[in-house]
Motif scaffolding. Sequence first.
Motif, mmCIF file in Angstrom:
data_model
loop_
_atom_site.group_PDB
_atom_site.id
_atom_site.type_symbol
_atom_site.label_atom_id
_atom_site.label_comp_id
_atom_site.label_asym_id
_atom_site.label_seq_id
_atom_site.Cartn_x
_atom_site.Cartn_y
_atom_site.Cartn_z
ATOM 1 N N VAL A 86 -0.950 1.444 -43.838
ATOM 2 C CA VAL A 86 -1.316 0.200 -44.516
ATOM 3 C C VAL A 86 -1.688 0.469 -45.972
ATOM 4 C CG1 VAL A 86 -3.799 0.093 -43.972
ATOM 5 C CG2 VAL A 86 -2.500 -2.004 -44.251
ATOM 6 N N TYR A 87 -2.281 1.630 -46.240
ATOM 7 C CA TYR A 87 -2.618 1.972 -47.620
ATOM 8 C C TYR A 87 -1.357 2.253 -48.438
ATOM 9 C CZ TYR A 87 -7.347 2.393 -45.752
ATOM 10 O OH TYR A 87 -8.553 2.127 -45.141
ATOM 11 N N GLU A 88 -0.345 2.835 -47.790
ATOM 12 C CA GLU A 88 0.932 3.056 -48.467
ATOM 13 C C GLU A 88 1.595 1.721 -48.793
ATOM 14 O OE1 GLU A 88 1.806 7.214 -45.990
ATOM 15 O OE2 GLU A 88 2.969 5.399 -45.573
ATOM 16 N N ASN A 89 1.550 0.787 -47.851
ATOM 17 C CA ASN A 89 2.132 -0.537 -48.076
ATOM 18 C C ASN A 89 1.396 -1.287 -49.182
ATOM 19 O OD1 ASN A 89 4.059 -0.205 -46.025
ATOM 20 N ND2 ASN A 89 2.668 -0.963 -44.447
ATOM 21 N N TYR A 90 0.079 -1.215 -49.121
ATOM 22 C CA TYR A 90 -0.748 -1.904 -50.118
ATOM 23 C C TYR A 90 -0.469 -1.351 -51.521
ATOM 24 C CZ TYR A 90 -4.962 -3.812 -52.344
ATOM 25 O OH TYR A 90 -5.844 -4.475 -53.164
ATOM 26 N N LYS A 91 -0.399 -0.040 -51.629
ATOM 27 C CA LYS A 91 -0.164 0.604 -52.927
ATOM 28 C C LYS A 91 1.194 0.231 -53.505
ATOM 29 C CE LYS A 91 -0.124 5.160 -55.145
ATOM 30 N NZ LYS A 91 -0.249 6.634 -54.924
ATOM 31 N N ALA A 92 2.183 0.048 -52.647
ATOM 32 C CA ALA A 92 3.548 -0.262 -53.101
ATOM 33 C C ALA A 92 3.683 -1.677 -53.644
ATOM 34 C CB ALA A 92 4.533 -0.065 -51.956
ATOM 35 N N THR A 93 2.690 -2.527 -53.396
ATOM 36 C CA THR A 93 2.784 -3.953 -53.717
ATOM 37 C C THR A 93 2.203 -4.252 -55.094
ATOM 38 O OG1 THR A 93 2.545 -4.468 -51.371
ATOM 39 C CG2 THR A 93 2.171 -6.265 -52.931
ATOM 40 N N GLN A 107 10.069 -22.411 -51.323
ATOM 41 C CA GLN A 107 9.155 -22.970 -50.316
ATOM 42 C C GLN A 107 8.292 -21.902 -49.641
ATOM 43 O OE1 GLN A 107 12.339 -23.828 -50.657
ATOM 44 N NE2 GLN A 107 12.446 -26.059 -50.809
ATOM 45 N N VAL A 108 8.726 -20.640 -49.689
ATOM 46 C CA VAL A 108 7.930 -19.555 -49.097
ATOM 47 C C VAL A 108 6.797 -19.216 -50.064
ATOM 48 C CG1 VAL A 108 7.931 -17.181 -48.269
ATOM 49 C CG2 VAL A 108 9.922 -18.649 -47.855
ATOM 50 N N LYS A 109 5.558 -19.385 -49.597
ATOM 51 C CA LYS A 109 4.397 -19.268 -50.482
ATOM 52 C C LYS A 109 3.678 -17.932 -50.377
ATOM 53 C CE LYS A 109 5.156 -23.375 -51.987
ATOM 54 N NZ LYS A 109 5.766 -23.520 -53.330
ATOM 55 N N CYS A 110 3.596 -17.348 -49.180
ATOM 56 C CA CYS A 110 2.843 -16.110 -49.041
ATOM 57 C C CYS A 110 3.132 -15.456 -47.696
ATOM 58 C CB CYS A 110 1.336 -16.358 -49.189
ATOM 59 S SG CYS A 110 0.644 -17.465 -47.949
ATOM 60 N N PHE A 111 2.589 -14.229 -47.524
ATOM 61 C CA PHE A 111 2.817 -13.432 -46.324
ATOM 62 C C PHE A 111 1.498 -12.889 -45.780
ATOM 63 C CE2 PHE A 111 6.352 -12.832 -49.304
ATOM 64 C CZ PHE A 111 7.424 -13.287 -48.548
ATOM 65 N N ILE A 112 1.457 -12.735 -44.471
ATOM 66 C CA ILE A 112 0.338 -12.052 -43.811
ATOM 67 C C ILE A 112 0.946 -11.042 -42.849
ATOM 68 C CG2 ILE A 112 -1.725 -12.288 -42.369
ATOM 69 C CD1 ILE A 112 -1.693 -15.314 -43.249
ATOM 70 N N GLU A 113 0.595 -9.780 -42.998
ATOM 71 C CA GLU A 113 1.123 -8.763 -42.086
ATOM 72 C C GLU A 113 -0.042 -8.040 -41.426
ATOM 73 O OE1 GLU A 113 1.637 -5.310 -41.642
ATOM 74 O OE2 GLU A 113 0.212 -4.718 -43.177
ATOM 75 N N ASP A 114 0.082 -7.852 -40.119
ATOM 76 C CA ASP A 114 -0.957 -7.220 -39.309
ATOM 77 C C ASP A 114 -0.356 -5.983 -38.628
ATOM 78 O OD1 ASP A 114 -2.795 -6.504 -37.304
ATOM 79 O OD2 ASP A 114 -3.445 -8.563 -36.987
ATOM 80 N N CYS A 115 -0.816 -4.823 -39.008
ATOM 81 C CA CYS A 115 -0.510 -3.506 -38.421
ATOM 82 C C CYS A 115 0.975 -3.143 -38.417
ATOM 83 C CB CYS A 115 -1.123 -3.350 -37.036
ATOM 84 S SG CYS A 115 -0.567 -4.468 -35.727
ATOM 85 N N GLY A 116 1.671 -3.454 -39.505
ATOM 86 C CA GLY A 116 3.065 -3.049 -39.638
ATOM 87 C C GLY A 116 3.187 -1.659 -40.246
ATOM 88 N N TYR A 117 4.271 -0.957 -39.951
ATOM 89 C CA TYR A 117 4.483 0.403 -40.434
ATOM 90 C C TYR A 117 5.074 0.395 -41.844
ATOM 91 C CZ TYR A 117 8.520 -1.204 -37.749
ATOM 92 O OH TYR A 117 9.503 -1.984 -37.203
ATOM 93 N N SER A 118 5.116 1.570 -42.461
ATOM 94 C CA SER A 118 5.616 1.666 -43.829
ATOM 95 C C SER A 118 7.121 1.912 -43.891
ATOM 96 C CB SER A 118 4.886 2.788 -44.588
ATOM 97 O OG SER A 118 4.974 4.008 -43.877
ATOM 98 N N SER A 119 7.665 2.615 -42.889
ATOM 99 C CA SER A 119 9.119 2.796 -42.807
ATOM 100 C C SER A 119 9.491 3.079 -41.367
ATOM 101 C CB SER A 119 9.586 3.939 -43.715
ATOM 102 O OG SER A 119 9.379 5.194 -43.090
ATOM 103 N N VAL A 120 10.710 2.720 -41.009
ATOM 104 C CA VAL A 120 11.174 2.910 -39.631
ATOM 105 C C VAL A 120 11.282 4.403 -39.314
ATOM 106 C CG1 VAL A 120 13.086 2.524 -38.032
ATOM 107 C CG2 VAL A 120 12.370 0.702 -39.573
#
Length: 305
Positions: free
Chosen positions: A260-267, A177-190
């Motif tokens: 955000v570029y690190e997150n995008y690249k990892a996907t 049932q989970v179709k997609c995600f939207i993330e706004d200004c989240g970090y790449s690692s704690v």
Amino acid sequence: MKKKLLLSSLLLSGATWLASEYFFKYAMTPFNKDVDSKAISGKDPLFSEKTWYKNFPKQKWVLKVEPKIKLFAHYLDNHSDKTVILLHGFMSDGDSMAGFGKMFYDWGYNVLLPDARAHGRSQGKYIGYGFREKEDILKWIKSVIIKNGQNQKIVIMGQSMGGATTMMVSGLNLPKQVKCFIEDCGYSSVKEEITYQAQEAIKLPKILCKPLVEGVSIINKRRNKFFLEEASNIKQLKKNTRPIFFIHGKRDHVVPTKMVYENYKATNAPKELWVTQLASHAQSYPMYKEEYEEKVRMFLQKYVR
């Protein structure tokens, strides 16, 4: 001489440990923090949306996740087969996502706004920065399906720590049932975010930051059940198979834009990226309101039929 060196080393180690204890308390607990997400100013770009939300009749949902931890959420029933779960930022609460709640409600979605553990009305001693909360969100997802049926189409959206939680959730084994995600200004690692905050908030040089953050990580493992390096959005995003939309402000000095570029690249899943040129942390929506809504709406039209 050797005794003096040993004594100096012990004093330095003790001072570092005390500093780590304090920083752990500051970063990982709701210590000495007051949240008032319900204060509304007429100068707020989202004033009308927040006023609407404040007056809307909301259901109160409660979820038990551990023997001594109950979580709280507000739910806006739109009698729909689509539901969005909105995840708030650090030391805020679900009601702080009111602007997004109005946006999705107008698009025909039910809206669930949980308070993360140790935030708002939810119980809990320690903040998990998305790593602990990801399993909580999975339980909220299952609650939505039980409440609204197997035909639900669910979207997860989060901002700041909520954006990081969204990415953490993306790597789980999720219901269809989970179709997609939207993330706004989240970090790449704690660990990277805590290190960045140590350098920026208390202006520690890098050579002192490393032992401080390592100390925080050890304390966090003992009390909060994970080392900081375990909480990596990069690792979770590599496991994600669902579409995700990344949003970040170019002038973000709380979560550096490079993340955000690190997150995008990892996907490897279907993905979109929008970096707003003038926005600081969590300001992309109020600063670019019409464009923000249009881009999110177009993304949802592709993946939530």
